[in-house]
Design a protein around this motif. Structure first.
Motif, short mmCIF file in Angstrom:
data_model
loop_
_atom_site.label_atom_id
_atom_site.label_comp_id
_atom_site.label_asym_id
_atom_site.label_seq_id
_atom_site.Cartn_x
_atom_site.Cartn_y
_atom_site.Cartn_z
N TRP A 1 -5.09 10.56 10.25
CA TRP A 1 -5.08 9.90 8.93
C TRP A 1 -4.17 10.64 7.97
O TRP A 1 -4.21 11.86 7.86
CB TRP A 1 -6.48 9.86 8.32
CG TRP A 1 -6.47 9.23 6.96
CD1 TRP A 1 -6.51 7.90 6.67
CD2 TRP A 1 -6.40 9.91 5.69
NE1 TRP A 1 -6.45 7.69 5.31
CE2 TRP A 1 -6.38 8.90 4.68
CE3 TRP A 1 -6.34 11.24 5.31
CZ2 TRP A 1 -6.32 9.22 3.32
CZ3 TRP A 1 -6.27 11.56 3.96
CH2 TRP A 1 -6.27 10.54 2.98
N PRO B 1 -2.50 9.61 3.81
CA PRO B 1 -2.47 8.55 2.80
C PRO B 1 -1.19 7.73 2.91
O PRO B 1 -0.13 8.24 3.29
CB PRO B 1 -2.51 9.33 1.47
CG PRO B 1 -2.02 10.70 1.80
CD PRO B 1 -2.45 10.96 3.22
N GLU C 1 -9.23 10.77 0.47
CA GLU C 1 -8.88 9.39 0.13
C GLU C 1 -9.58 8.90 -1.13
O GLU C 1 -9.09 7.96 -1.77
CB GLU C 1 -9.17 8.45 1.29
CG GLU C 1 -10.61 8.34 1.71
CD GLU C 1 -10.78 7.37 2.89
OE1 GLU C 1 -10.02 6.37 2.95
OE2 GLU C 1 -11.65 7.61 3.74
N THR D 1 -7.45 7.13 -4.01
CA THR D 1 -7.85 5.86 -4.60
C THR D 1 -7.83 5.94 -6.12
O THR D 1 -7.33 5.04 -6.81
CB THR D 1 -9.25 5.46 -4.11
OG1 THR D 1 -9.20 5.23 -2.70
CG2 THR D 1 -9.74 4.18 -4.80
#
Length: 290
Positions: A95, A97, A243, A247
């Motif tokens: 993962w 971003p 995350e 956000t």
């Protein structure tokens, strides 16, 4: 080392992947919380988490890990071997971003969104740490009286905001040096402020080259604060973070998700860490957030 339980990792952060050695090597369990386990290898940290939230240092697993601080763990590119668990990394998705993309709203609009989501957070949780200063930075009606020490800290934050706006990196680094390590916990409040500031600068403020400031702050953090904070600060200097923070920062800059959805992410990132990180974001909006 004999294990009895097999655990599947669903994802791992980019920084966590880079920390995994090419050949088997020992790490140590440095901390155990209700949300996961912190592993240390040299000056690097990996967080093995049972939560769904992804992050640069995080390996997400499907069940709790039974271990204790001080336990030895064997690391390899495809597995983590605890005394009673083996974590399979072979199928874990890496993962990172997504790259930031337009639209980018005006600084005035960004500051207004910060005000809205901060008010939403404060309506649900009393501020702690540096969070009591955020309403003063944003000129919100929720402002509370504070001590002489907090007044001095607020003046320092305003000075840092000015130095960022003027690209005075030497002064900014000196002021950040005074923040690092302030507060309690694995990521003290002053470190969370620094993370929010560097993340905003390196993810969205591409009008200047921040590499000089980034390196100064990374070097300072290695000497001044916790190993976990130093790792997170280095990630933020690369435009990378949990995350939930991604956000929030994207919501401030682009207008989506909504302030209410961003507030939920702030509340989910530690007891006071999310609100402290908002301070760092506010410090990049020079001249528009009072």
């Amino acid at each position: 080392m004999k294990t009895s339980t097999f655990v599947i990792a669903s994802s791992l952060g980019g920084a966590a992947q880079q920390t995994l050695p090419r050949v088997d090597r020992a790490a140590v369990v440095r901390g155990v919380t209700s949300r996961g386990v912190f592993l240390a290898i040299d000056r690097r940290v990996i967080f093995v988490s049972i939560e769904r939230w992804r992050g640069p240092l995080t390996i997400n697993v499907d069940r709790p890990i039974d271990c204790a601080p001080g336990d030895s763990v064997r690391l390899s590119p495809t597995r983590l071997i605890f005394p009673a668990f083996e974590v399979d990394l072979a199928g874990a998705a890496v993962w990172q971003p997504t790259a930031p993309s337009p639209p980018i709203r005006s600084s005035v609009e960004q500051c207004e969104t910060l005000r809205q989501l901060t008010a939403s957070v404060l309506a649900r949780r009393a501020p702690q740490g540096f969070g009591v200063l955020l309403p003063h930075l944003l000129d919100l009606p929720e402002k509370q009286a504070f001590s002489a020490g907090e007044a001095a800290r607020l003046a320092r934050l305003k000075q840092l905001r000015e130095s960022i706006g003027n690209a005075n990196f030497e002064q900014a680094a000196t002021l950040i040096d005074g923040l690092l390590g302030l507060g309690r916990g694995l990521t003290p409040s002053g470190d969370d402020v620094t993370i929010g500031l560097l993340l905003m600068l390196n993810r969205w403020r591409r009008d200047r080259d921040w590499r000089e400031l980034n390196q100064r702050v990374i070097d300072l953090a290695d000497r001044r604060t916790t190993t976990l904070s130093a790792n997170l600060i280095a990630c933020a200097a690369n435009g990378d973070a949990d995350e939930r923070l991604i956000t929030v920062i994207d919501g401030v800059v682009r207008g989506t998700p909504s302030p209410e959805d961003c507030a939920a992410c702030v509340l989910a990132w530690g007891n006071s860490s999310g609100l402290d990180a908002l301070i760092g974001m506010a410090l990049t909006l020079t001249g528009v957030c009072t």
